[in-house]
Design an enzyme around this catalytic site. Structure first.
Site, PDB file in Angstrom:
ATOM      1  N   CYS A 125       0.815  -1.226   0.000  1.00  0.00           N
ATOM      2  CA  CYS A 125       0.000   0.000   0.000  1.00  0.00           C
ATOM      3  C   CYS A 125       0.842   1.266   0.000  1.00  0.00           C
ATOM      4  O   CYS A 125       0.319   2.362  -0.224  1.00  0.00           O
ATOM      5  CB  CYS A 125      -0.960  -0.001   1.184  1.00  0.00           C
ATOM      6  SG  CYS A 125      -1.981  -1.469   1.252  1.00  0.00           S
TER       7      CYS A 125
ATOM      8  N   HIS B 221      -2.944   6.960   2.967  1.00  0.00           N
ATOM      9  CA  HIS B 221      -3.467   5.680   2.465  1.00  0.00           C
ATOM     10  C   HIS B 221      -4.797   5.401   3.161  1.00  0.00           C
ATOM     11  O   HIS B 221      -4.953   5.623   4.362  1.00  0.00           O
ATOM     12  CB  HIS B 221      -2.454   4.566   2.774  1.00  0.00           C
ATOM     13  CG  HIS B 221      -2.997   3.198   2.533  1.00  0.00           C
ATOM     14  ND1 HIS B 221      -3.667   2.860   1.382  1.00  0.00           N
ATOM     15  CD2 HIS B 221      -2.985   2.070   3.309  1.00  0.00           C
ATOM     16  CE1 HIS B 221      -4.033   1.586   1.454  1.00  0.00           C
ATOM     17  NE2 HIS B 221      -3.638   1.086   2.612  1.00  0.00           N
TER      18      HIS B 221
ATOM     19  N   ASN C 135     -10.298  -0.070   0.459  1.00  0.00           N
ATOM     20  CA  ASN C 135      -8.832  -0.056   0.431  1.00  0.00           C
ATOM     21  C   ASN C 135      -8.331  -0.733  -0.849  1.00  0.00           C
ATOM     22  O   ASN C 135      -8.362  -1.959  -0.954  1.00  0.00           O
ATOM     23  CB  ASN C 135      -8.297  -0.794   1.673  1.00  0.00           C
ATOM     24  CG  ASN C 135      -6.774  -0.916   1.663  1.00  0.00           C
ATOM     25  OD1 ASN C 135      -6.111  -0.531   0.705  1.00  0.00           O
ATOM     26  ND2 ASN C 135      -6.242  -1.455   2.744  1.00  0.00           N
TER      27      ASN C 135
HETATM   28  O1  UT7 Z   1      -3.538  -1.568   3.853  1.00  0.00           O
HETATM   29  C1  UT7 Z   1      -3.390  -2.167   5.107  1.00  0.00           C
HETATM   30  C2  UT7 Z   1      -4.439  -3.213   5.268  1.00  0.00           C
HETATM   31  N1  UT7 Z   1      -5.040  -3.560   6.511  1.00  0.00           N
HETATM   32  C3  UT7 Z   1      -5.372  -2.757   7.548  1.00  0.00           C
HETATM   33  O2  UT7 Z   1      -5.074  -1.608   7.639  1.00  0.00           O
HETATM   34  C4  UT7 Z   1      -6.177  -3.406   8.647  1.00  0.00           C
HETATM   35  C5  UT7 Z   1      -6.009  -2.758  10.006  1.00  0.00           C
HETATM   36  N2  UT7 Z   1      -6.955  -3.305  10.954  1.00  0.00           N
HETATM   37  C6  UT7 Z   1      -8.256  -2.955  10.938  1.00  0.00           C
HETATM   38  O3  UT7 Z   1      -8.688  -2.167  10.119  1.00  0.00           O
HETATM   39  C7  UT7 Z   1      -9.151  -3.545  12.022  1.00  0.00           C
HETATM   40  O4  UT7 Z   1      -8.388  -4.322  12.899  1.00  0.00           O
HETATM   41  C8  UT7 Z   1     -10.326  -4.393  11.457  1.00  0.00           C
HETATM   42  C9  UT7 Z   1     -11.322  -3.493  10.727  1.00  0.00           C
HETATM   43  C10 UT7 Z   1      -9.812  -5.452  10.508  1.00  0.00           C
HETATM   44  C11 UT7 Z   1     -11.056  -5.059  12.612  1.00  0.00           C
HETATM   45  O5  UT7 Z   1     -11.504  -4.060  13.531  1.00  0.00           O
HETATM   46  P1  UT7 Z   1     -11.262  -4.232  15.090  1.00  0.00           P
HETATM   47  O6  UT7 Z   1     -11.851  -3.059  15.752  1.00  0.00           O
HETATM   48  O7  UT7 Z   1      -9.784  -4.492  15.285  1.00  0.00           O
HETATM   49  O8  UT7 Z   1     -12.129  -5.494  15.425  1.00  0.00           O
HETATM   50  P2  UT7 Z   1     -11.697  -6.852  16.152  1.00  0.00           P
HETATM   51  O9  UT7 Z   1     -10.903  -7.699  15.237  1.00  0.00           O
HETATM   52  O10 UT7 Z   1     -11.132  -6.497  17.503  1.00  0.00           O
HETATM   53  O11 UT7 Z   1     -13.092  -7.504  16.415  1.00  0.00           O
HETATM   54  C12 UT7 Z   1     -14.041  -6.940  17.329  1.00  0.00           C
HETATM   55  C13 UT7 Z   1     -15.283  -7.797  17.300  1.00  0.00           C
HETATM   56  C14 UT7 Z   1     -14.999  -9.283  17.471  1.00  0.00           C
HETATM   57  O12 UT7 Z   1     -16.085  -9.849  18.170  1.00  0.00           O
HETATM   58  P3  UT7 Z   1     -15.954 -10.158  19.759  1.00  0.00           P
HETATM   59  O13 UT7 Z   1     -14.787 -11.085  19.881  1.00  0.00           O
HETATM   60  O14 UT7 Z   1     -15.721  -8.816  20.394  1.00  0.00           O
HETATM   61  O15 UT7 Z   1     -17.278 -10.766  20.075  1.00  0.00           O
HETATM   62  C15 UT7 Z   1     -14.979  -9.795  16.053  1.00  0.00           C
HETATM   63  O16 UT7 Z   1     -15.321 -11.164  15.976  1.00  0.00           O
HETATM   64  O17 UT7 Z   1     -15.933  -7.664  16.029  1.00  0.00           O
HETATM   65  C16 UT7 Z   1     -16.064  -8.947  15.425  1.00  0.00           C
HETATM   66  N3  UT7 Z   1     -15.862  -8.780  13.975  1.00  0.00           N
HETATM   67  C17 UT7 Z   1     -16.848  -8.460  13.139  1.00  0.00           C
HETATM   68  N4  UT7 Z   1     -18.155  -8.254  13.327  1.00  0.00           N
HETATM   69  C18 UT7 Z   1     -18.888  -7.929  12.259  1.00  0.00           C
HETATM   70  C19 UT7 Z   1     -14.699  -8.869  13.293  1.00  0.00           C
HETATM   71  N5  UT7 Z   1     -14.923  -8.626  11.973  1.00  0.00           N
HETATM   72  C20 UT7 Z   1     -16.253  -8.367  11.869  1.00  0.00           C
HETATM   73  C21 UT7 Z   1     -17.069  -8.042  10.780  1.00  0.00           C
HETATM   74  N6  UT7 Z   1     -18.384  -7.833  11.011  1.00  0.00           N
HETATM   75  N7  UT7 Z   1     -16.595  -7.912   9.530  1.00  0.00           N
END
Ligand code: UT7
Length: 314
Positions: free
Chosen positions: A115, A239, A269
């Protein structure tokens, strides 16, 4: 590296961006994934993303439009630098087909810095110009949809396709790319990768954690090298990976959000493409005026990072 002193620099003379026609909304994703629109908006800022095309086809469109907007012909382009992490084939470089379709007679090669690729490409263009090139076409294109596991809700909600391009032309003196800062921390590569013929594997939390300091560090270094502070910057073009990453990094940098270009809500993205797309949209919206200083800043798999300060004098 301390300062940049050269007899020949670059000026951006043309620019453009290209999004695939196909819009995939969060509601569309709800039909096949255990996710919901409100969660995606709240955690990422994304409402919809564009999916479609190939890396070549999107590059040809944005590249052609950028050359036209510079008032040049393909014959004028000495080198095409295509930043992409999703080449259409392993061999040859995707730039080769794009060069042929556009009718560019100069050289053509790909740069893969995930990226951060577009800012890496601009730094490469600056070096090519310093050593003799007159016009370099820098394109950032990615079709992340082709390496996304559409059953994996942690990545499918984020990734998208798109392309953006700039023509960098030689000027006497140091030019308008005032500085750049490039970084890489390969120790963290395990947090975001894709094997040959595989799909993207991401540890979102770790990527988030390292993204914010990488943006801040390379931005500060680029500002320092240009002898500037964040207060001198009219617009930050980051980005577009997650609006929360953008907000956290810009807060640490001291840039208020009204001085930040955000397009992720409707683009998702698209890796190397997000910075030139966000730039093109901000310029079209009148948010960048001649003489403004613009900070371009990216991070991505690798973990790569890259920032550059551009004086906008089209
Ligand atoms: O170009 C670079 C590419 N990548 C990035 O920049 C990614 C950077 N990371 C992120 O953007 C974030 O970490 C994500 C958007 C991927 C995830 O957000 P988060 O706030 O870190 O969520 P999390 O992984 O901590 O999950 C929180 C909760 C979990 O449930 P519990 O365990 O609290 O019950 C997940 O299972 O949200 C749940 N969850 C979802 N729920 C609905 C995870 N993904 C999803 C989803 N829809 N898509």
């Amino acid at each position: 590296m301390t300062s940049f002193t050269r007899g020949r620099g670059l000026r951006v003379t043309g620019w453009s961006s290209q999004l695939p026609d196909n819009i995939v909304t969060n509601r569309d994703l709800e039909k096949s994934l255990d996710t919901d629109h409100d969660w995606i908006v709240d955690r990422t800022g994304i409402h919809s993303r564009r999916v479609g095309g190939t890396t070549s086809s999107l590059s040809i469109e944005s590249g052609r439009a950028a050359i036209e907007s510079a008032g040049l012909t393909p014959d004028d382009i000495d080198v095409l630098v295509l930043a992409t992490t999703t080449p259409d084939r392993r061999v040859p470089q995707t730039a080769a087909g794009v060069q042929h379709e556009l009718g560019i007679t100069g050289g053509a090669f790909d740069v893969n810095a995930a990226c951060s690729g577009f800012v890496y490409g601009l730094a490469v263009a600056d070096g090519l110009i310093a050593t003799g090139a007159n016009h370099v076409l820098v394109i950032g294109t990615d079709t992340l949809s082709t390496i996304t596991d559409w059953t994996d809700r942690s990545t499918a909600i984020l990734f998208a396709d798109g392309s953006g391009a700039m023509v960098a032309s030689a000027v006497d003196g140091p030019g308008n790319l005032l500085s750049w800062s490039l970084g890489s921390d390969g120790e963290l590569e395990r947090h975001l990768y894709c094997e040959h013929d595989g799909k993207m594997i991401m540890n979102g939390k770790e990527v988030f954690r390292s993204a914010v300091p990488s943006i801040v560090n390379t931005s500060r270094e680029a500002l320092d090298r240009a002898g500037l502070t964040i207060d001198d910057i009219a617009l930050v073009v980051p980005h577009q990976a997650n609006v929360r990453i953008i907000e956290a990094a810009c807060k640490r940098l001291g840039a208020p959000m009204d001085k930040v270009a955000v397009s992720i809500d409707h683009t998702g993205n698209s890796s190397s493409a997000t910075i030139p797309i966000a730039f093109d949209e901000a310029e079209a919206a009148g948010r960048i005026q001649s003489g403004d200083l613009v900070l371009l800043t990216g991070f991505g798999a690798g973990m790569s990072s890259a920032s550059a300060v551009l004086r906008w004098e089209p």
